[in-house]
Design a protein around this motif. Structure first.
Motif, PDB file in Angstrom:
ATOM      1  N   LEU A 288     120.017  13.958   9.235  1.00 38.75           N
ATOM      2  CA  LEU A 288     120.648  12.617   8.714  1.00 38.75           C
ATOM      3  C   LEU A 288     119.942  11.368   9.006  1.00 38.75           C
ATOM      4  O   LEU A 288     119.397  11.513  10.189  1.00 38.75           O
ATOM      5  CB  LEU A 288     121.809  12.658   8.886  1.00 38.75           C
ATOM      6  CG  LEU A 288     123.101  13.631   8.390  1.00 38.75           C
ATOM      7  CD1 LEU A 288     124.356  13.316   8.911  1.00 38.75           C
ATOM      8  CD2 LEU A 288     123.177  13.424   6.783  1.00 38.75           C
ATOM      9  N   THR A 289     119.764  10.541   8.293  1.00 36.59           N
ATOM     10  CA  THR A 289     119.191   9.143   8.698  1.00 36.59           C
ATOM     11  C   THR A 289     119.917   8.016   7.973  1.00 36.59           C
ATOM     12  O   THR A 289     120.790   8.343   7.119  1.00 36.59           O
ATOM     13  CB  THR A 289     117.593   9.111   8.041  1.00 36.59           C
ATOM     14  OG1 THR A 289     117.633   8.943   6.567  1.00 36.59           O
ATOM     15  CG2 THR A 289     116.743  10.161   8.434  1.00 36.59           C
ATOM     16  N   ALA A 290     120.004   6.966   8.666  1.00 37.93           N
ATOM     17  CA  ALA A 290     120.633   5.853   8.314  1.00 37.93           C
ATOM     18  C   ALA A 290     119.673   4.665   7.987  1.00 37.93           C
ATOM     19  O   ALA A 290     118.882   4.249   8.768  1.00 37.93           O
ATOM     20  CB  ALA A 290     121.325   5.311   9.307  1.00 37.93           C
ATOM     21  N   TRP A 291     119.484   4.257   6.871  1.00 32.50           N
ATOM     22  CA  TRP A 291     118.516   3.102   6.366  1.00 32.50           C
ATOM     23  C   TRP A 291     119.286   2.399   5.277  1.00 32.50           C
ATOM     24  O   TRP A 291     120.320   2.423   4.882  1.00 32.50           O
ATOM     25  CB  TRP A 291     117.117   3.922   5.838  1.00 32.50           C
ATOM     26  CG  TRP A 291     116.274   4.305   6.880  1.00 32.50           C
ATOM     27  CD1 TRP A 291     116.161   5.766   7.193  1.00 32.50           C
ATOM     28  CD2 TRP A 291     115.245   3.867   7.994  1.00 32.50           C
ATOM     29  NE1 TRP A 291     115.310   6.168   8.179  1.00 32.50           N
ATOM     30  CE2 TRP A 291     114.815   4.764   8.555  1.00 32.50           C
ATOM     31  CE3 TRP A 291     115.146   2.461   8.216  1.00 32.50           C
ATOM     32  CZ2 TRP A 291     113.819   4.530   9.554  1.00 32.50           C
ATOM     33  CZ3 TRP A 291     114.413   2.219   9.237  1.00 32.50           C
ATOM     34  CH2 TRP A 291     113.741   3.271   9.845  1.00 32.50           C
ATOM     35  N   ASN A 292     118.278   1.545   4.449  1.00 34.57           N
ATOM     36  CA  ASN A 292     118.789   0.773   3.495  1.00 34.57           C
ATOM     37  C   ASN A 292     117.982   1.134   2.135  1.00 34.57           C
ATOM     38  O   ASN A 292     118.125   0.631   1.047  1.00 34.57           O
ATOM     39  CB  ASN A 292     118.560  -0.580   3.579  1.00 34.57           C
ATOM     40  CG  ASN A 292     119.431  -1.059   5.004  1.00 34.57           C
ATOM     41  OD1 ASN A 292     118.685  -1.163   6.164  1.00 34.57           O
ATOM     42  ND2 ASN A 292     120.662  -1.338   4.997  1.00 34.57           N
ATOM     43  N   TYR A 293     116.821   1.887   2.231  1.00 38.32           N
ATOM     44  CA  TYR A 293     115.978   2.269   1.189  1.00 38.32           C
ATOM     45  C   TYR A 293     115.564   3.742   1.385  1.00 38.32           C
ATOM     46  O   TYR A 293     115.131   3.894   2.661  1.00 38.32           O
ATOM     47  CB  TYR A 293     114.849   1.417   1.071  1.00 38.32           C
ATOM     48  CG  TYR A 293     113.843   1.906   0.510  1.00 38.32           C
ATOM     49  CD1 TYR A 293     113.764   1.716  -1.009  1.00 38.32           C
ATOM     50  CD2 TYR A 293     112.808   2.562   0.808  1.00 38.32           C
ATOM     51  CE1 TYR A 293     112.723   2.004  -1.843  1.00 38.32           C
ATOM     52  CE2 TYR A 293     111.442   2.810   0.120  1.00 38.32           C
ATOM     53  CZ  TYR A 293     111.650   2.725  -1.294  1.00 38.32           C
ATOM     54  OH  TYR A 293     110.703   3.231  -2.180  1.00 38.32           O
TER      55      TYR A 293
END
Length: 414
Positions: A288-293
């Motif tokens: 999993l990753t947490a980003w905005n794009y």
């Protein structure tokens, strides 16, 4: 005193002498001045901007492509006529993954090259190193990477996520998935340590247990001991704030230890599509990753951005969040300058509040008081093709809250 340190001091002295010489020569009547700051040279039909990124060293794995996206934005703006009728001339410098070098190069760009703005830095250590340089000279830095928050500067625009737009949504997602314990792994510098301080405060208020916390020097490739501790903890998930090519070694060791995304998922906040390619999808699939794009973010603006980037740099080159935030930063600066009607820093700052841009990530809005931007949070999963597919989003842009004032559990952090 070492020869290296002596050369560093001499270089700094020469930079200050050069800055003084420029100031003593006076400025052209068409220069744009900041009150008591260094004036940008806009005397001709061009305007210079600085590009300050690590093109060498441990952070080059991430920062080279950020430079590429800045150049793409510059070329697009120039093709449309430039800014206030002036074509942009980019002046590039290599921070070399060395924080004192970032400060020296920032001083050069401002005092010698007399750029109207600088786009760059990645690590919080590099940003902290240049922050007093920009504040002293009253010059503008556009910082394109997610960071730990708890900061605000009148001479920095933060176009990456602050904590409530990335780390907090990442933790909320883990909580919603029933994860009750986490292990914290990070690089040993300001961003991971501050981020983990925030994560521990969140955990204490939300029924989560932090089972361990370990740091490795930036650029470290030795993760056997840390991964053994992670595996022995039997945590429900790992929250990863490693930066640069240390992620390659960590995930290889993690996989070798028999850990998987199914048994102990890792949420990363500094691994995007470019890093996935460098690390290897076989080590990251389903993490999993947490980003905005993400490159896969839907919308016409993103389709145009991805097509333009691949046309310029190659069909096999992915786009990523920091690249997009850097690209957006250049377009936002153009809008600020045109709204202000001048390149003068203080007037550009005053004009910035409320400016919107139809970005590849979706609509973004500059928050004038904090000089951050409202952004939609997105959680993604790494696929076997190396792309990241969104599995959750916040539904709308989140107003930046760099000091987490709206979160009671964070009251003692700042």
């Amino acid at each position: 005193m070492s020869q290296f340190r002596g050369r560093r001091i001499l270089a700094g002295a020469m930079t200050l002498i050069a800055a003084a010489a420029l100031a003593g020569c006076g400025s052209k009547t068409s220069d744009e001045k900041s009150t008591a700051g260094v004036s940008a040279d806009v005397s001709g039909d061009t305007v210079k901007v600085g590009l300050l990124n690590s093109l060498s060293g441990t952070m080059a794995i991430s920062e080279v492509t950020v430079r590429d996206s800045i150049m793409l934005a510059v070329e697009e703006i120039n093709a449309g006529g430039g800014v206030l009728g002036k074509k942009i001339v980019p002046v590039g410098e290599d921070g070399g993954s060395d924080w004192p070098t970032f400060a020296e190069k920032a001083e050069k760009l401002i005092s010698q090259d007399r750029v109207a703005a600088v786009f760059g830095c990645w690590t919080s250590a590099s940003r902290k190193a240049v922050k007093p340089v920009f504040e002293k000279n009253k010059a503008l830095l556009f910082y394109p990477v997610q960071y730990e928050g708890l900061e605000q500067s009148p001479y920095i625009f933060y176009t990456g996520a602050t904590t409530n737009q990335q780390i907090v949504p990442g933790l909320d997602y883990l909580k919603a998935q029933g994860k009750k314990s986490v292990y914290l792994v990070g690089s040993d510098y300001v961003f991971p340590r501050t981020a983990n301080k925030i994560i521990k405060a969140y955990a204490a208020a939300n029924g989560m247990t932090v089972l361990g916390e370990d740091y490795a020097p930036l650029g470290s490739t030795e993760f056997g001991t840390i991964v053994n501790k992670v595996r022995s903890s039997k945590a429900d998930a790992v929250f990863n704030t490693l930066n640069g090519d240390s992620n390659v070694a960590f995930f290889k060791e993690y996989t070798s230890a028999g850990l998987t995304a199914a048994s102990m998922p890792v949420v990363s906040v500094s691994i995007a599509e470019e890093e996935v390619k460098g690390i290897g999808t076989q080590y990251l699939k389903d993490q999993l990753t947490a980003w905005n794009y993400y490159q896969t973010t839907p919308g016409a603006a993103n389709q145009k951005f991805v097509a333009a980037y691949k046309a310029k740099y190659g069909a096999d080159k992915p786009t990523s969040d920091p690249m997009e935030a850097a690209y957006v930063a250049v377009h936002l600066w153009k809008s600020m300058v045109e709204k202000a009607g001048t390149f003068e820093v203080e007037k550009v700052r005053t004009a910035s509040g409320g400016i919107t841009y139809d970005a590849p990530e979706g609509l973004v809005t500059v928050d004038g008081p904090t000089q951050h931007i409202a952004k939609t949070a997105r959680i993604g999963k790494v696929g076997g093709d190396g792309l990241i597919t969104e599995v959750w989003n916040s539904g709308k842009p989140i107003t930046p809250d760099p000091y987490l004032k709206s979160y009671p559990w964070a009251s003692g952090l700042s």
